[in-house]
Design a protein around this motif. Structure first.
Motif, mmCIF file in Angstrom:
data_model
loop_
_atom_site.group_PDB
_atom_site.id
_atom_site.type_symbol
_atom_site.label_atom_id
_atom_site.label_comp_id
_atom_site.label_asym_id
_atom_site.label_seq_id
_atom_site.Cartn_x
_atom_site.Cartn_y
_atom_site.Cartn_z
ATOM 1 N N ILE A 121 -15.140 13.581 84.467
ATOM 2 C CA ILE A 121 -15.413 13.410 85.900
ATOM 3 C C ILE A 121 -16.836 12.880 86.093
ATOM 4 N N ILE A 122 -16.992 12.010 87.060
ATOM 5 C CA ILE A 122 -18.301 11.414 87.342
ATOM 6 C C ILE A 122 -18.732 11.808 88.745
ATOM 7 N N ASP A 123 -19.908 12.387 88.839
ATOM 8 C CA ASP A 123 -20.437 12.805 90.133
ATOM 9 C C ASP A 123 -21.438 11.760 90.604
ATOM 10 N N SER A 124 -21.066 11.066 91.642
ATOM 11 C CA SER A 124 -21.853 9.940 92.127
ATOM 12 C C SER A 124 -23.110 10.373 92.886
ATOM 13 N N HIS A 125 -23.193 11.645 93.221
ATOM 14 C CA HIS A 125 -24.340 12.111 94.018
ATOM 15 C C HIS A 125 -24.579 13.595 93.763
ATOM 16 N N THR A 126 -25.605 13.882 92.983
ATOM 17 C CA THR A 126 -25.975 15.286 92.799
ATOM 18 C C THR A 126 -27.474 15.371 92.572
ATOM 19 N N SER B 183 -18.538 22.652 82.724
ATOM 20 C CA SER B 183 -17.449 23.630 82.839
ATOM 21 C C SER B 183 -16.406 23.169 83.857
ATOM 22 N N GLY B 184 -16.761 22.179 84.656
ATOM 23 C CA GLY B 184 -15.807 21.610 85.601
ATOM 24 C C GLY B 184 -15.372 20.214 85.193
ATOM 25 N N GLY B 185 -15.567 19.863 83.933
ATOM 26 C CA GLY B 185 -15.064 18.592 83.432
ATOM 27 C C GLY B 185 -15.934 17.381 83.736
ATOM 28 N N LEU C 58 -7.276 11.203 91.815
ATOM 29 C CA LEU C 58 -8.078 11.245 90.584
ATOM 30 C C LEU C 58 -9.140 10.146 90.561
ATOM 31 N N ARG C 59 -8.784 9.000 91.133
ATOM 32 C CA ARG C 59 -9.742 7.886 91.167
ATOM 33 C C ARG C 59 -11.045 8.261 91.871
ATOM 34 N N LEU C 60 -10.929 9.152 92.858
ATOM 35 C CA LEU C 60 -12.103 9.518 93.665
ATOM 36 C C LEU C 60 -13.206 10.158 92.835
ATOM 37 N N ILE C 61 -12.842 10.687 91.664
ATOM 38 C CA ILE C 61 -13.855 11.375 90.841
ATOM 39 C C ILE C 61 -13.979 10.750 89.447
ATOM 40 N N THR C 62 -13.351 9.586 89.262
ATOM 41 C CA THR C 62 -13.435 8.959 87.935
ATOM 42 C C THR C 62 -13.847 7.481 88.053
ATOM 43 N N ILE D 54 -14.181 12.749 78.047
ATOM 44 C CA ILE D 54 -12.858 13.269 78.367
ATOM 45 C C ILE D 54 -12.924 14.729 78.788
ATOM 46 N N ALA D 55 -12.075 15.078 79.752
ATOM 47 C CA ALA D 55 -11.935 16.488 80.136
ATOM 48 C C ALA D 55 -10.490 16.914 79.882
ATOM 49 N N LEU D 56 -10.339 18.091 79.304
ATOM 50 C CA LEU D 56 -9.008 18.645 79.068
ATOM 51 C C LEU D 56 -8.756 19.767 80.062
ATOM 52 N N PHE D 57 -7.648 19.642 80.783
ATOM 53 C CA PHE D 57 -7.318 20.629 81.807
ATOM 54 C C PHE D 57 -5.998 21.318 81.504
ATOM 55 N N ARG D 58 -5.942 22.586 81.838
ATOM 56 C CA ARG D 58 -4.693 23.325 81.831
ATOM 57 C C ARG D 58 -4.079 23.090 83.200
ATOM 58 N N GLU D 59 -2.830 22.750 83.317
ATOM 59 C CA GLU D 59 -2.204 22.345 84.582
ATOM 60 C C GLU D 59 -2.783 20.997 85.022
#
Lengths: 418, 427
Positions: A80-85, A121-123, A357-361, A385-390
């Motif tokens: 995940i990419i955070d465009s503003h933090t 921890s949030g990918g 998903l596009r909104l955060i990648t 890469i982030a691995l998610f359960r569900e």
């Protein structure tokens, strides 16, 4: 004998230092691969060599020496990419002056900020970490890979756009809660003043650039000419005028957003993205026409007057209208649940899972100018890469592992410790 | 032509009035075909719910449709009881940073005389947003100080506070603020916090004051004590009639409060309880239910693990504590279902997560006889949605509050519809 011992030791040490390369060779096996740009692959594998994705598909065998991560039952998505933090910084606001274009966030990177770990921890694998919003013209932002435990230098993303933070509206208006001048009204105190002061600085920068252009011409004929005085505050604005750096603009209301677009045209610089834009749904027409993206909250609103019309439909509606939207955290807490925030655009705005998903990648990757290297799972891109359960768009999901360039930086199995 | 059209319109109009008149006459609505998630029993696929007036008259399979009933085909949908937000600032906080719009926190430390619902703004723009998410009732909290005031339970429909009030007061809210940062446990026993000492003193004085008042009431020759607002409004608390809602977080404060509750013989509910997992057995043993704080809080100490707040609900539940979730918000009170869902992502059973926004909340707030599950005889607070009610993507289709279908439009939809007009392509 002694000599031989030393040689052996040195050889082993060399092998030891070479090991990190091997650490970046990994095969992620048998997951549901959400490539974002190229569909979903069931029981898919992703092969990463030296940190770069070399193959995506089914039934890929691990070459010798490759680490294998079993992703059975897991979802494999791009980091995940955070465009503003504002994480990983030792300072956020140089709020004493209204114009502080000379400050650079790359000078204050805190590689030991636990916020980096929280984000992992949030990918989250990449952040655009920014100057605050106390100044109409603030400072230069920086884009980082979240390589927790490594140095600031290791984290820098040189491919990213260079961006300068601007801020409109309430925050620059009320800023003087900082430093020794606290309480003294600082110009500007109105939205009129905010636009005027930004215009003033660009007019100064244009003249400064002209002075240097003239000098550079004249000095060819007369080597003894005295150069104009360097102005570190104006230099970044000149770079903006030359198209070497782009504006990232904190703006909540539709009106001030449009005024800034007009100002950018008047002065001749480029806007990379607007931040927050609670009222983007009012001006999707202009945002599409001008091809300017927005980096916004999913539904954070009504905490202040200018955010009082920040409806939750903003992201979904603007996306449907063709605006390049990313969901940002602007926070060291919200950053660990951006995947939850993205899913909200499915309910409010009717996006499907991939659009959400596009909104955060890939969308933030495009906004940061790094979509050639990250933002989706494609051969040739970085193994972030982030691995998610569900499914990551489900509330019942949770991040299990976060991988940057093939290296695991967050692993829930190991109590979250690296 | 026009005449014909008018006639047609009239026909439709008369048809409509007939329909609504008919509904009013029988007052029976039947929801058919939904998967009925009763919460207290097993889900009923293809189930039927019969609403008579404000109550649920029947829930089950193959229930005949009473004559004259209005039938709502809910095939493919899920029916849930309306969710209950067990702690929020709806109607008290409109725009958090604009002080003029915030009425949740009175000045001073001791304010048992104030009631949250006496400041409630029924027309708050945030209330319909929660309602449209499937939340039909909410506990509205005062905040700040040591004794913040009284909280009250509202339904999320109605035009005035009186119409919205379900139960008031529900409890007296007492604050033990969270301690940020890690505090090393000490070997030597620590005295109770200043907060608890102060609370003890107020309790002691209130009991004395109460005795003086009743003595004077029994014997006209005795003087009445000097009027004391604080002590007077603490009477229902010290008498054990009005529960105390302790907003408590640290392990020590939790343990101290348990002792205090036992010693003072009062009814208590805990709220927040960020570090509840450290004292889960003790809380369970004391039989004190817990209203969890926001799941978006950060862990108070890194030593507790990055997911300490996320794991807290399941650990409390496994220890035998009754838990409910709260939004602790007004502008994002709609996120209540996500709080429960997040806890489920970190180990809480999904059905327990659902209980913790429905029946558990009703039980803790003392209204389980009328809400919290889909059962015959309870108020018809029913949500019809297209997926799991805790999921982020789920769309809410219909909400009934006390048998009346609610208007699900919000300031979100109003603003969106207004501005959609600007982007409409000319035809």
């Amino acid at each position: 004998m002694n000599r031989r011992f030393y040689i052996i030791t040195v050889v082993f040490l060399l092998i030891g230092t070479a090991l990190p390369t091997f650490a970046q060779d990994v095969l992620i096996k048998n997951g549901t691969v959400l490539t974002v740009t190229k569909g979903t692959i069931e029981n898919g594998d992703v092969l990463i060599k030296k940190g770069i994705i070399t193959r995506i598909g089914n039934n890929i065998e691990a070459p010798a020496g490759f680490k294998v991560i079993d992703a059975t039952g897991l979802y494999v998505m791009p980091g995940i990419i955070d465009s503003h933090t504002h994480i990983a910084l030792t300072g956020t606001n140089e709020g004493t002056d209204a114009i502080t274009s000379e400050v650079k966030m790359r000078d204050v990177i805190n590689s030991e900020d636990p916020g980096i770990f929280t984000a992992l921890s949030g990918g989250v694998t990449m952040v655009h970490t920014m100057h605050g919003s106390a100044n109409p013209i603030a400072g230069e932002n920086v884009t980082l890979k979240l390589k927790w435990g490594k140095t600031a230098e290791d984290m820098l993303v040189s491919e990213a756009f260079r961006t300068l933070k601007f801020a409109l509206g309430e925050n620059p208006k009320r800023a003087n809660s900082f430093g020794p001048t606290r309480g003294t009204p600082r110009y500007p105190q109105t939205r009129m003043g905010v636009i005027a002061i930004i215009r003033r600085e660009f007019l100064r920068a244009k003249q400064y650039k002209e002075d240097w252009d003239r000098y550079n011409q004249a000095v060819k004929k007369n080597k003894r000419l005295i150069p104009p005085r360097k102005d570190l505050r104006l230099e970044p604005l000149v770079e903006m005028l030359e198209g070497k750096m782009f504006a990232r603009v904190h703006a909540y209301q539709a009106d001030e957003t449009l005024e800034f677009i007009a100002l950018a045209k008047e002065m001749g610089f480029k806007i990379a993205c607007f931040e927050h834009v609670s009222e983007a749904f009012k001006i999707t027409k202009e945002l599409v026409e001008e091809n300017i993206g927005i980096s916004i909250f999913a539904d954070g609103w009504a905490y202040k007057m200018e955010a009082s019309q920040g409806i939750a439909y903003n992201a979904g509606y603007a996306t449907k209208k063709g605006v390049l939207v990313s969901i940002n955290s602007d926070s060291g807490e919200r950053i660990r649940r951006l995947f939850n925030d993205a899913a909200k655009a499915m309910k409010y705005g009717g996006l499907n899972e991939e659009e959400a998903l596009r909104l955060i990648t890939i969308n933030p990757a495009i906004q940061l100018g790094v979509d050639k290297i990250v933002g989706s799972l494609e051969v040739g891109k970085h193994g972030d890469i982030a691995l998610f359960r569900e499914h990551p768009m489900s509330i019942y999901t949770r991040c299990e592992k976060t991988i940057v360039e093939g290296e695991v930086y967050f692993d829930r199995e190991k109590g979250g410790e690296k | 032509m026009i005449k014909r059209l008018l006639f047609f319109c009239l026909l439709i109009l008369s048809g409509l009035t007939f329909l609504s008149a008919e509904t009013k006459k029988s007052g029976v609505i039947v929801i058919q075909g939904a998967t009925v998630v009763t919460v207290t029993g097993d889900p009923i696929p293809g189930g039927t719910i019969v609403i008579e007036g404000d109550r649920i008259a029947a829930v089950g399979k193959d229930i005949p449709v009473p004559a004259g009933a209005v039938v709502l085909d809910a095939t493919g949908l899920f029916a849930y009881p309306g969710m209950i937000d067990a702690g929020c600032f709806l109607g008290l906080q409109e725009i958090r940073m604009v002080r003029a719009t915030v009425d949740s926190q009175e000045t001073g430390r001791v304010n048992p005389q104030v009631s949250a619902l006496e400041a409630l703004r029924p027309d708050s723009m945030h209330i319909p947003i929660s309602l449209s998410t499937g939340i039909t009732a909410a506990l509205v909290l005062p905040s700040g100080g040591l004794i913040s005031g009284k909280c009250g339970l509202i339904k999320l429909t109605g035009w005035t506070t009186e119409e919205m009030t379900i139960k008031d007061p529900v409890a007296m809210v007492v604050q033990f603020p969270s301690m940020r940062g890690s505090r090393r446990p000490s070997d030597t026993p620590q005295p109770p916090s200043r907060n608890l000492q102060d609370l003890q003193e107020i309790f002691d004085q209130a009991r004395y004051y109460g005795q003086a008042v009743s003595a004077a009431a029994a014997d006209k020759a005795l003087p009445l004590p000097d009027f004391n607002e604080t002590l007077q409004f603490m009477q229902p608390v010290v008498s054990g009639e009005l529960p105390v809602l302790f907003n408590v977080h640290s392990e020590k404060d939790i343990l101290d409060c348990i002792d205090f509750v036992k010693k003072e013989k009062i009814k208590a509910v805990f709220m927040g309880v960020t570090l509840g997992w450290k004292a889960a057995d003790k809380i369970a043993e004391a039989g004190i239910p817990v209203i969890l704080g926001s799941m978006t809080d950060m862990p108070s100490s890194w030593d507790d693990g990055y997911d300490a707040v996320y794991r807290n609900p399941v650990l409390l539940h496994e220890a035998g504590v009754k838990i409910a979730f709260s939004s602790q918000s007004s502008s994002l009170a709609k996120d209540l279902p996500s709080m429960a869902g997040k806890a489920a992502a970190f180990g809480l059973d999904r059905s327990e997560a659902l209980k913790a926004v429905t029946i558990n909340s009703a039980e803790i707030l003392g209204v389980a006889e009328s809400m919290g599950s889909l059962e015959k005889g309870k108020l018809a607070n029913i949500v019809l949605c297209d997926d799991d009610i805790l999921e982020l993507r789920t769309n809410i289709r219909h909400v009934f509050v006390e048998g009346v279908e609610a208007d699900l439009s919000t300031v979100y939809t109003e603003l969106l519809n207004k501005w959609k007009k600007r982007h409409k392509k000319p035809e």
